[in-house]
Scaffold this motif. Structure first.
Motif, short mmCIF file in Angstrom:
data_model
loop_
_atom_site.label_atom_id
_atom_site.label_comp_id
_atom_site.label_asym_id
_atom_site.label_seq_id
_atom_site.Cartn_x
_atom_site.Cartn_y
_atom_site.Cartn_z
N UNK A 197 0.81 -1.22 0.00
CA UNK A 197 0.00 0.00 0.00
C UNK A 197 0.85 1.27 0.00
N UNK A 198 2.09 1.18 0.49
CA UNK A 198 2.97 2.36 0.52
C UNK A 198 4.04 2.28 -0.57
N UNK A 199 3.74 1.53 -1.63
CA UNK A 199 4.66 1.41 -2.78
C UNK A 199 6.03 0.90 -2.34
N UNK A 200 6.02 -0.06 -1.41
CA UNK A 200 7.26 -0.68 -0.98
C UNK A 200 8.08 0.15 -0.03
N UNK A 201 7.48 1.14 0.61
CA UNK A 201 8.26 2.08 1.41
C UNK A 201 8.23 1.84 2.90
N UNK A 224 12.73 -0.38 15.66
CA UNK A 224 13.98 -0.73 16.32
C UNK A 224 15.12 0.17 15.83
N UNK A 225 15.14 0.43 14.53
CA UNK A 225 16.17 1.28 13.92
C UNK A 225 15.52 2.46 13.18
N UNK A 226 14.93 3.40 13.90
CA UNK A 226 14.20 4.49 13.22
C UNK A 226 15.10 5.44 12.45
N UNK A 227 16.41 5.40 12.69
CA UNK A 227 17.32 6.30 11.99
C UNK A 227 17.79 5.75 10.65
N UNK A 228 17.39 4.52 10.29
CA UNK A 228 17.82 3.91 9.04
C UNK A 228 17.03 4.52 7.88
N UNK A 229 17.73 5.10 6.92
CA UNK A 229 17.04 5.79 5.82
C UNK A 229 16.25 4.83 4.95
N UNK A 230 16.57 3.53 4.98
CA UNK A 230 15.83 2.55 4.20
C UNK A 230 14.52 2.16 4.86
N UNK A 231 14.43 2.35 6.20
CA UNK A 231 13.28 1.89 6.98
C UNK A 231 13.04 0.41 6.74
N UNK A 256 13.12 4.62 -0.73
CA UNK A 256 14.56 4.39 -0.58
C UNK A 256 15.29 4.63 -1.89
N UNK A 257 14.73 4.17 -2.97
CA UNK A 257 15.36 4.38 -4.28
C UNK A 257 15.39 5.86 -4.65
N UNK A 258 14.35 6.59 -4.26
CA UNK A 258 14.34 8.04 -4.51
C UNK A 258 15.46 8.73 -3.74
N UNK A 259 15.63 8.35 -2.47
CA UNK A 259 16.70 8.94 -1.65
C UNK A 259 18.07 8.58 -2.23
N UNK A 260 18.22 7.34 -2.67
CA UNK A 260 19.49 6.92 -3.28
C UNK A 260 19.78 7.74 -4.54
N UNK A 261 18.77 7.96 -5.35
CA UNK A 261 18.94 8.75 -6.57
C UNK A 261 19.35 10.17 -6.22
N UNK A 262 18.70 10.74 -5.22
CA UNK A 262 19.05 12.10 -4.80
C UNK A 262 20.47 12.16 -4.27
N UNK A 263 20.92 11.10 -3.61
CA UNK A 263 22.29 11.07 -3.10
C UNK A 263 23.29 11.04 -4.26
#
Length: 353
Positions: free
Chosen positions: A236-240, A249-256, A268-275
């Motif tokens: 429902x959240x497009x894999x997010x 447990x790890x809320x600071x992980x950018x991948x969630x 996550x892929x959007x953030x990777x692309x922006x990086x």
């Protein structure tokens, strides 16, 4: 009764009056669609609401959630501006209010202080909390949530002070009139489909994280937590946001998420692309070995923190985190800054003493 109707029609928030018409929009859509079912969207315009749904979801998941709530990565001002505008499109409170509520949710997950406490039932955790006021305990704790990093963000505060006119322009007026003016779409249908229906869909898709992801699923990292890993929420959240037990447990992980590859999802892929484009940096994640060690000690509930800059975050956990696309900055971490001021002792020193 009048108070309930006001909450449903207008929405509620202690900081800003948010104009949200999602709940009555369901009734409105049902009646008008029955009257106007013979006036379909013009050919080629059916997918335009989907584009806005993805943009609004990006503003919530990549912006309000992973960037501002959890500090799981950092972003340059063009990316922050883009995410702020996308989040405005979602009509889910200002970024400031969204972050404050979400940090409270992580600090007091599934307790009476949690804004959408899943122990009060599926309906309440999904949308009931959105229609009622906060508990008195929640209001007290809300004032204690650390928000200095958000107050220093000029883009977020610009939206905060001008939220009502911005949400009308970007979420209601623009999506309704642009299809009508440029693509000769029926104005009423444009307003219903591109504005109200989009808002309803975005709201319910994102709210599945509060309800479904706290109800049915697996708990591979902490079996004593309510949050679960849910494939349905992943869909429902497009894999997010499907791997919610991991996220709490790890809320600071950018991948969630503990996963790489296709399971990382759109955000996550959007953030990777922006990086890769130089727009995002300092992407924080957890090494597979450390994630496995955490899984082996599932009874430890010490990781109830809202994100990277939470003063209660164990320094051992922070040192074990992996920061990708690192960009050197002279700004000290919140934990060490507060420790220097004498307001907080680092967790590692507390353990030694």
């Amino acid at each position: 009764m009048h108070k309930f109707l006001f909450v449903v029609l207008v929405g509620r928030d202690d900081a800003d009056l948010v104009i949200t018409t999602k709940v009555p929009a369901i009734i409105f859509l049902t009646v008008i669609t029955h009257k106007c079912h013979h006036v379909p969207l013009r050919e080629g315009n059916q997918f335009k609401p989907l584009v806005l749904i993805v943009l609004a979801g990006t503003g919530i998941l990549c912006g309000a959630h992973r960037l501002w709530s959890h500090n799981s990565y950092k972003a340059t001002w063009p990316l922050r501006l883009f995410l702020m505008l996308c989040q405005t499109l979602s009509t889910q409170f200002s970024v400031y209010s969204w972050v404050r509520d979400h940090r409270l949710h992580h600090k007091f997950s599934d307790t009476e202080i949690d804004p959408h406490n899943s122990n009060r039932g599926f309906f309440f955790s999904h949308i009931g909390w959105f229609m009622t006021g906060r508990a008195q305990e929640a209001k007290k704790e809300l004032r204690k949530i650390w928000m200095e990093d958000i107050r220093r963000d000029k883009i977020v505060m610009f939206q905060y002070y001008l939220y009502i006119p911005m949400v009308f322009i970007f979420s209601f007026i623009g999506p309704s009139f642009i299809p009508w003016y440029f693509w000769n779409e029926n104005l009423l249908l444009s307003h219903l489909a591109v504005t109200h229906l989009r808002n309803v869909v975005v709201m319910h898709l994102t709210f599945t994280v509060n309800s479904l992801a706290h109800t049915w699923g697996m708990k591979p990292f902490d079996r004593f937590m309510k949050p679960v890993d849910s494939t349905l929420v992943w869909f429902t959240t497009l894999g997010s946001e499907g791997w919610h037990n991991y996220h709490h447990v790890f809320p600071w992980d950018y991948k969630a998420s503990e996963y790489w590859g296709y399971k990382r999802g759109l955000s996550t892929n959007f953030i990777e692309l922006c990086a890769r484009l130089g727009l995002a940096y300092d992407l924080k994640t957890t090494s597979p070995d450390f994630a496995m060690k955490r899984r082996l000690r599932t009874g430890d509930l010490s990781c109830h923190v809202w994100g990277w800059n939470d003063p209660g975050l164990d320094l051992v956990d922070k040192d074990m985190a992996v920061i990708r696309h690192k960009k050197d900055e002279d700004q000290p971490s919140v934990t060490h800054s507060m420790a220097k001021l004498g307001e907080l002792k680092p967790v590692a020193k507390l353990k030694e003493s």
